[in-house]
Enzyme design. Structure first.
Site, mmCIF file in Angstrom:
data_model
loop_
_atom_site.group_PDB
_atom_site.id
_atom_site.type_symbol
_atom_site.label_atom_id
_atom_site.label_comp_id
_atom_site.label_asym_id
_atom_site.label_seq_id
_atom_site.Cartn_x
_atom_site.Cartn_y
_atom_site.Cartn_z
ATOM 1 N N ALA A 16 0.823 -1.209 0.000
ATOM 2 C CA ALA A 16 0.000 0.000 0.000
ATOM 3 C C ALA A 16 0.864 1.269 0.000
ATOM 4 O O ALA A 16 2.094 1.226 0.031
ATOM 5 C CB ALA A 16 -0.942 -0.018 1.190
ATOM 6 N N HIS A 17 0.179 2.413 -0.017
ATOM 7 C CA HIS A 17 0.858 3.701 -0.160
ATOM 8 C C HIS A 17 1.825 3.988 0.988
ATOM 9 O O HIS A 17 1.589 3.627 2.131
ATOM 10 C CB HIS A 17 -0.165 4.851 -0.268
ATOM 11 N N ASN A 18 2.930 4.633 0.624
ATOM 12 C CA ASN A 18 3.943 5.125 1.575
ATOM 13 C C ASN A 18 4.715 4.026 2.292
ATOM 14 O O ASN A 18 5.430 4.310 3.260
ATOM 15 C CB ASN A 18 3.326 6.068 2.618
#
Length: 348
Positions: A243-245
């Site tokens: 997922a993001h980051n």
């Protein structure tokens, strides 16, 4: 010096020189592919990993076998002696892989006028390369893949078929990305509003370092603000979601069907088993091993092996244990009353 023609095979001496291995036996033996140690086959290359496989090497019909130092005295097939036989076999076996496509851009491909494509790169049928994208020397873009605007792909990277690389993704050298993978889609960021959940803009990118592998149908979301990062040498199996980051450390290995929630940081040289679920904002130290199907909701600060969930057992036994789980609180309370009544100090 040019490689020998693969269809005519490789001499044992040629392979020994190329991969810096010691050759024992006939250096003119020619191999044209790999084979299992047993039964083996003529013109096949096999390998033995330990001295316990001595009898199997002697019985093998393979023409050439990579062996550990302890088996260098075998009087049988030609040998290539290695301190790390499995690693040497992997490196030698790579010469028998199917050659890549010829350089050039397929007639049905669409390449934006501002894209920069190296002369030695290959762009497959129906692929799309966006504005200002850069494809370095030896890059291969599989049929039907989409490389969006402002994507940078480094030397000798291979992108499979039907891959989507979204804008502002940077990919290093010698990266392998399997068919159907998606890099740089917006992350799953939502915030409650008066009318329900509203999406949080995902304005970061994705950065993939050198020598990374990403399996088929895996997905890596772009960052919300900072980039999502996969560092040098990481190996990601099929159907993994990052997922993001997130940040994935150097030479970390992640097996299939693992899901990693947003803003998680995984250290270097970790091994994550298949089907693991890792919660958001979790930090995992270097050198951690997490066994298959484990759930990781909190930080892991110390190197080691971590597990959760239960092994499969007969359904009747599992139902009995489940019944106990449901009354654990009552059992604990009863035990505390007994300990108090008898003056027994329980665990702190």
């Amino acid at each position: 010096m040019a490689d020998p023609i693969a269809s005519r095979g490789y001499r044992a001496d040629d392979l020994a020189r190329r991969f810096e291995l010691e050759r024992v036996g006939d250096g003119d033996v020619v191999v044209d592919g790999v084979c299992a140690l047993e039964p083996g086959r003529k013109h096949g290359l096999g390998f033995a990993e330990t001295a316990r496989q001595r009898d199997r090497v002697l019985a093998s019909r393979a023409s050439l076998v990579i062996v550990p130092r302890e088996l260098a005295d075998i009087d049988g097939p030609a040998l290539l002696v290695s301190e790390t036989p499995r690693l040497s076999f992997a490196r030698v076996a790579a010469v028998f892989e199917r050659p890549g496509p010829a350089p050039g851009i397929a007639e049905s491909a669409i390449v934006a006028p501002t894209a920069r494509v190296a002369a030695s790169a290959s762009v497959g049928a129906n692929a799309v390369v966006g504005e200002r994208a850069f494809l370095g020397e030896g890059v291969v873009i599989g049929a039907g893949s989409v490389i969006d605007d402002d994507v940078d792909i480094g030397t000798d990277t291979v992108i499979g078929t039907c891959v989507a690389i979204r804008a502002h993704t940077t990919i290093g050298a010698r990266v392998r990305i399997g068919s159907g993978a998606v890099l740089g889609e917006r992350g799953f960021g939502l915030v409650p509003g008066p009318a329900g959940l509203e999406p949080v803009p995902q304005l970061g990118g994705v950065r993939i370092a050198d020598d990374v592998e990403i399996g088929a149908n895996s997905t890596i979301d772009r960052g919300a603000i900072d980039d999502t990062v996969v560092r040098t040498g990481a190996k990601i199996d099929n159907q993994v979601h990052i997922a993001h980051n997130c940040v994935i450390g150097e030479h970390t290995v992640i097996a299939g069907c693992t899901g990693i929630a947003g803003s998680t940081q995984i250290g270097a040289r970790c091994m994550i088993g298949g089907g693991v679920g890792i919660g958001d904002h979790v930090t995992i130290a270097d050198g951690v091993i997490i066994t298959a199907a484990s759930q990781v909701p909190k930080d892991i600060a110390v190197e080691g092996v971590y597990s959760s969930t239960f092994r499969a057992m007969p359904a009747r036994s599992w139902r009995k244990r489940l019944a106990l789980f449901r009354v654990l609180d009552r059992i604990e309370a009863r035990l505390k009353r007994v300990e108090t009544k008898n003056g027994i100090a329980g665990d702190p």
